[in-house]
Motif scaffolding. Sequence first.
Motif, short mmCIF file in Angstrom:
data_model
loop_
_atom_site.label_atom_id
_atom_site.label_comp_id
_atom_site.label_asym_id
_atom_site.label_seq_id
_atom_site.Cartn_x
_atom_site.Cartn_y
_atom_site.Cartn_z
N PHE A 32 1.00 -1.29 -0.13
CA PHE A 32 0.04 0.05 -0.15
C PHE A 32 0.78 1.33 -0.01
O PHE A 32 0.40 2.24 -0.48
CB PHE A 32 -1.00 -0.01 1.30
N ASP A 53 -9.68 -6.62 1.77
CA ASP A 53 -10.90 -5.96 1.47
C ASP A 53 -10.56 -4.45 0.97
O ASP A 53 -11.26 -3.80 0.24
CB ASP A 53 -11.86 -5.84 2.54
N ASP A 54 -9.59 -3.88 1.56
CA ASP A 54 -9.20 -2.52 1.08
C ASP A 54 -8.25 -2.37 -0.01
O ASP A 54 -7.52 -1.35 -0.13
CB ASP A 54 -8.98 -1.47 2.15
N TYR A 56 -8.60 -1.30 -2.61
CA TYR A 56 -9.11 -0.18 -3.59
C TYR A 56 -8.13 1.01 -3.28
O TYR A 56 -7.84 1.98 -3.98
CB TYR A 56 -10.51 0.06 -3.58
N ARG A 57 -7.57 1.07 -2.23
CA ARG A 57 -6.48 1.97 -1.67
C ARG A 57 -5.42 2.00 -2.65
O ARG A 57 -4.53 3.06 -2.93
CB ARG A 57 -5.82 1.93 -0.35
N ASP A 59 -4.83 3.06 -5.73
CA ASP A 59 -6.12 3.55 -6.67
C ASP A 59 -5.34 3.88 -8.01
O ASP A 59 -6.38 4.16 -8.82
CB ASP A 59 -6.68 4.88 -6.06
N ALA A 77 -12.92 -7.89 -3.59
CA ALA A 77 -12.04 -6.74 -3.43
C ALA A 77 -11.65 -6.11 -4.80
O ALA A 77 -11.62 -5.07 -5.00
CB ALA A 77 -11.05 -6.81 -2.46
N ARG A 80 -13.78 -3.20 -6.35
CA ARG A 80 -13.94 -1.93 -5.78
C ARG A 80 -12.57 -1.01 -6.42
O ARG A 80 -12.33 -0.07 -6.08
CB ARG A 80 -13.89 -1.97 -4.47
N CYS A 81 -11.93 -1.69 -7.14
CA CYS A 81 -10.48 -1.03 -7.76
C CYS A 81 -11.05 -0.28 -8.91
O CYS A 81 -11.33 -0.75 -10.04
CB CYS A 81 -9.44 -2.12 -8.11
#
Length: 431
Positions: A32, A53-54, A56-57, A59, A77, A80-81
């Motif tokens: 990340f 799950d995150d 999408y961070r 980006d 997950a 959501r990207c």
Amino acid sequence: MHTLADLRAGRLAGIERLDLSCGLEQFPPEIFELADTLRVLNLSGNALDQLPDDLYRLDRLEVLFASENRFTELPSALGRCKRLSMIGFKANRIEHIPAQALPAHLRWLILTDNHLESLPEQLGHCSDLQKLMLAGNRLRSLPASLANCDRLELLRIASNRLDTLPDWLLSMPALAWLAHAGNPFSTCPAPARIRRIPWRQLTVSQQLGEGASGIIQQGQWQSEEGSRPVAIKLYKGELTSDGSPLDEMQACMAAATHPQLIDVLGEITDHPEQRRGLVMGLIDPEWSNLAGPPSLDSCTRDCYPADLTLDLPALMRLATGIAAVTAHLHARSLTHGDLYAHNILWQPDGRCLLGDFGAAAFHPAAAQAQALERIEVRAFGIFLQELLDRCPAASDESRLQTLAQACRQDQVLARPAMHEVHRLLLQLSEA
């Protein structure tokens, strides 16, 4: 290949592509920290079974590879990207695709060699989808919603459990490269009559190359007629992105002889490891591939050398030769399935040979033969346009431009047959 130590030490800051294959069982959170620049993430060859799950961070993430891991479900997950357009999860254990796992801008999805028995109807909502690779699963049907994917150009559904080839599939306007062998609906005629060559008559000298389906070696064939240099292809038993190597072998034998095909001299028998293989004519190393395969950016389009320029005679010889051999295959109830410049060996004067039958398939039913052939006509039309784009002298050849457009038109059955394309090219060559 990058290392986990470098990632954790912050030595990879600012990179756009990260390749990590080091037995990972969990997603490294340090990834990340690359969110400001990371476009391509390759986590293939690990032991992962989930993603955070995150996710999408990340980006800026556009491409994610996670082949040869332990996923049993395509991670939700992914959906959501926002920029993610290419996903590759080959050779996992995936049995299920949640609808929410599909990103809005999905362009290229690779799920070869998994355990899928069905696909979500929501896949048909992916309007940007161009490339869908599903060979080697357990699919019994395809969602009818795929008919809405008007940009889908390449589809691999070989080696599944499909009982029929849907009619709607055969009218998709952009489809040009289709592999469907190895399904219950697939027909394979009686094995082609071909010479059987005992392994003891062959001597291997050096390896010439290795592809997804097998290894090609240079060798010597000592027969009753004398000794001659040959190429020896030993097939792997493993699934490829196009399908089964043994289906490829059957297609090679059924294709028989043609001036634009590499000669198949015989089938190998009595191999000490019981491997299947073919003995083929040896090609002079002065022959080279006309183009490279598609890149991540080009998706379904070959990558030609930047300085490649063709003169008109070479273009005509290339186009006419490939039209001739494609028409020959269609007359034998075969489609090549991968009619691309990167599968063509050539010389600057336009001499050419069509290779790589990994996606080839026999027509499953006479009623569908015409549409299957016209799908491949579109692939030829794309190829012809690529040649025209690299030939300055062709700018005045409106008939060639018109032919390329006719081969690519949206109405599948309105495209000319391949034998008609070949006839027209011969006429233009003689004009």
